[in-house]
Design a protein around this motif. Sequence first.
Motif, mmCIF file in Angstrom:
data_model
loop_
_atom_site.group_PDB
_atom_site.id
_atom_site.type_symbol
_atom_site.label_atom_id
_atom_site.label_comp_id
_atom_site.label_asym_id
_atom_site.label_seq_id
_atom_site.Cartn_x
_atom_site.Cartn_y
_atom_site.Cartn_z
ATOM 1 N N GLU A 115 29.079 15.090 14.559
ATOM 2 C CA GLU A 115 27.842 14.380 14.267
ATOM 3 C C GLU A 115 27.955 12.965 14.802
ATOM 4 N N TYR A 165 31.982 20.269 24.611
ATOM 5 C CA TYR A 165 32.424 21.453 25.356
ATOM 6 C C TYR A 165 33.675 21.079 26.151
ATOM 7 N N PRO A 209 23.358 16.065 15.210
ATOM 8 C CA PRO A 209 24.395 17.038 15.573
ATOM 9 C C PRO A 209 24.636 17.047 17.079
ATOM 10 N N HIS A 260 23.860 17.124 22.913
ATOM 11 C CA HIS A 260 23.138 17.143 21.644
ATOM 12 C C HIS A 260 22.936 18.584 21.180
ATOM 13 N N GLY A 261 22.972 18.786 19.878
ATOM 14 C CA GLY A 261 22.710 20.103 19.302
ATOM 15 C C GLY A 261 23.973 20.908 19.087
ATOM 16 N N ARG A 262 23.803 22.063 18.493
ATOM 17 C CA ARG A 262 24.935 22.952 18.227
ATOM 18 C C ARG A 262 25.319 23.730 19.479
ATOM 19 N N GLU A 263 26.510 24.316 19.443
ATOM 20 C CA GLU A 263 27.011 25.094 20.572
ATOM 21 C C GLU A 263 25.996 26.170 20.943
ATOM 22 N N ASN A 264 25.701 26.268 22.237
ATOM 23 C CA ASN A 264 24.769 27.298 22.679
ATOM 24 C C ASN A 264 25.150 27.807 24.060
ATOM 25 N N LYS A 299 33.518 22.020 20.050
ATOM 26 C CA LYS A 299 33.701 21.421 18.733
ATOM 27 C C LYS A 299 32.402 20.774 18.275
ATOM 28 N N TYR A 300 32.008 21.075 17.048
ATOM 29 C CA TYR A 300 30.802 20.486 16.462
ATOM 30 C C TYR A 300 31.130 19.114 15.887
ATOM 31 N N SER A 325 27.706 18.791 20.187
ATOM 32 C CA SER A 325 28.846 19.664 20.468
ATOM 33 C C SER A 325 29.605 19.131 21.670
#
Length: 408
Positions: free
Chosen positions: A174, A187, A183, A207-211, A171-172, A185
Amino acid sequence: MSTDPNPSLAPNPSSEPLPAEVQQALAAGLGNFSLRELLGLVLTTLGQAERQAYLARSSTDKGNGSYPRSLKLGSIPLQIEVPRTRTGDFRPTLLPPPYQRDYPEETQVLLLALLASCRSLNAAKTALRRIGLSGSEEDLEAVARELLEELELRNTRPLDPDLLALFLDAKYIEVKEGDRLRPASIYLVVGLGRDGKKRVLSCVAKHGRENLEDWKAVLRGLIERGLRRVMIVIHDDFSGLLAVSQGLFPQSDVQLCVVHMQRNAKSHLSKTDATEFEQRWRAIKASWDVEVGHRQFEELCDRFVKTYPTFIAELRKKREHYLAFLKYPEGMRRSLSTTNVVEAVNGQLEIMRRNSGGYFHSEDTVKFKLGLAVSSLEEGRWRSGARTIISALHQLNAMFQSRFEGGL
């Protein structure tokens, strides 16, 4: 936290305005939880943290489990687990006086203030000091940190080596950092045990978007904690995740979430075609036989391939992973075809995010509220296995044994 089975103790609904402290707690992003559950959970967690601080000072005493106790906070009935020690010398400060089960009104206000203010370690310490937990700054520090770091334990505890299913989703969000939003994510991994119960195995905010690299770290972490055999892994079609799942769990089926796929279809197909696509897909999900389901899938692809060749080619390439759920008992197919189990946690977080102004006020806020969401589910509706799961449990375990142990 156990729930009170006696419905006669439930608070009566009232048309009068909520007290300011209750409104503050709800505005802090906790409104999707029963206040009764929240208060019981917080009291149980604080008692355990206070015992840990006590044991750190006492080398001659040891923990000795806990016992259930029914209490009342105003008109709110609570059920908590009271931690104890072998000597019996420890008693949580937050309990009412001996032989009483009612908290005074002032304590109710303070507990609600604690729920509303736990956005940082310092805020938690301030609220605990107001409650009168301890005059010791060291105790306040220890208990506040224990309250906020319970989530970390969920990501390090040893795991059962065998699971029936593994559900993954991210889920994203802030998070406020200084004067800007950063931003991040979350997990989430939920496991379905061979006893039919669901448990959150990992809930990590990064930290950061899903990767993909973060997903690799999360899944390898599960293996390092003891997970070995899983019958089916369910997740969406995030780029590269399918190959990672197959590599780490080579004997497992991998099911791609059909809900995510149907949303994707709506973005590729015209409105009329998307409606027909959904109707045909519902027929596949209701199929009574694996072969029939595969035949219906081919008919669906043939129907749309000329108009949407790229989308259908991708669908056909991953047919095995969109139809893996058809191998399983009929009553379980719906549960094993989507990541909706994880959405139960994500849904709680989404309400908290909206109620907090669209973002989380600190990393501690994320930990605290994520911990509440997870505990609320595991100690609430996930405490017992769902009826559909329990009814199919014998078949699922027989399938597990046949696959991994060479038959019955």
